[in-house]
Design a protein around this motif. Structure first.
Motif: not given
Length: 359
Positions: A7-14
């Protein structure tokens, strides 16, 4: 079959030009390699979610995204006014119901909250979790009590929020099984501020971006008297840092020697920062590969006075081999093994230090 709920409050992305999203992607990727199934719930700004094409490609039907506009966050804070604003801004009823449904359907080995304000959902789902079967983890990017305490010096609102945030963080961190931090400094802060036992805290140092390891600095490439500020320029703390540095130090440097040059490299510069552009100040905006600037700049600067946690921009410039001058906030949590970091909060000293470092 092992299963993880991330569960993430930031978009996990490169694919988004900020360090926090890349760190989240690294943590998520580590889970994906080690486990068979990862369910991903993202509650993040719409622009991040839209950029996260790599996230969609990798997790497909196991991905649940909830893009937020500024209005959504304000409405959530007003609806949940009893919760500190940093946490309330991510508290969405539809997300809570989705997470509860996932827990009713699946048994998870680990429930991971990326960023402390993602853990706003922990209280709502705690009763569904068997702590002997499911590990709970919060990966902290910032200790918000510390951030608000610093900002309360100049902002009355943050002074009010400090006490509420302290009590909320203390209760939250004491109930979760494991806390991840990036440095011994953050671990010591948690143990001293919230009395969290050190054995429940794992230090996971942030990794520099891949491009850093391609940087090849040499005398032929370095542009004499050039300075580099690197980061997400659109973030308020970065904008304030660069505007303050230019006004209190760089203008004086240029008056002393017009050959000084400042490169401001990073995404979303505001109109105030764009207005600084001139022969001596180059504002690039977002660049796909900043290697060139890491190779040509003589000195890196991190003139931050706000924020908590380790500053990846400082780590990356040091890792690339640049000498760096930073404020205490900009140097927080950094272990400088190469002895290239100079720390000062006085811009009068910066003027002298920069001239000394370029000799």
């Amino acid at each position: 079959m092992s299963r993880i709920l991330f569960i993430s409050a930031q978009a996990p992305t490169n694919q988004y030009p900020q360090a926090g999203q890349r760190i989240a992607f690294t943590h998520l990727s580590e889970y994906a390699v080690a486990n068979e199934v990862v369910d991903v719930v993202v509650i993040a700004n719409k622009v991040e979610v839209d950029a996260a094409k790599d996230l969609v490609a990798k997790f497909g039907s196991n991905l649940y995204t909830y893009p937020l506009h500024q209005f959504d966050k304000i409405a959530s804070c007003l609806t949940h006014h009893q919760v500190p604003v940093k946490f309330a801004s991510r508290l969405i009823n539809t997300v809570e119901r989705k997470i509860q449904k996932l827990l009713a359907t699946n048994i998870y080995d680990t429930i991971h909250f990326e960023c402390s304000h993602a853990a706003i959902y922990f209280e709502a789902i705690e009763k569904y979790i068997n702590p002997t079967k499911t590990k709970t983890v919060i990966s902290l990017r910032d200790v918000w009590t510390q951030v608000f305490l610093r900002q309360s010096v100049s902002n009355f609102f943050y002074g009010i929020e400090v006490a509420r945030t302290f009590h909320y963080e203390r209760q939250l961190y004491s109930r979760v099984g494991e806390l991840w931090v990036s440095s011994t400094k953050d671990r010591d802060l948690l143990t001293s501020l919230f009395s969290i036992p050190s054995e429940r805290i794992t230090i996971k140092p942030h990794q520099a971006s891949c491009f850093v390891y391609r940087v090849q600095r040499c005398l032929e490439k370095i542009e004499k008297k050039s300075l580099l500020f690197w980061g997400a320029i659109g973030r308020p703390e970065n904008e304030q840092a660069i505007l303050t540095f230019v006004e209190q130090c760089f203008k004086k440097l240029v008056q002393h020697d017009r050959d000084f040059k400042l490169y401001i490299v990073g995404s979303s510069p505001s109109q105030k920062v764009l207005a600084l552009a001139c022969k001596q100040i180059i504002v690039t905006g977002f660049v796909e590969d900043p290697t060139e600037f890491f190779e040509k700049a003589e000195i890196g600067i991190v003139p931050l006075f706000k924020g908590g946690g380790i500053k990846l921009k400082t780590l990356e410039m040091l890792e690339a081999g640049l000498p760096v001058i930073a404020t205490a906030v900009g140097a927080e949590g950094i272990v400088d093994r190469r002895k290239k970091l100079v720390v000062s909060d006085n811009f009068e000293e910066w003027f002298d230090l920069i001239r000394i470092m370029i000799r």
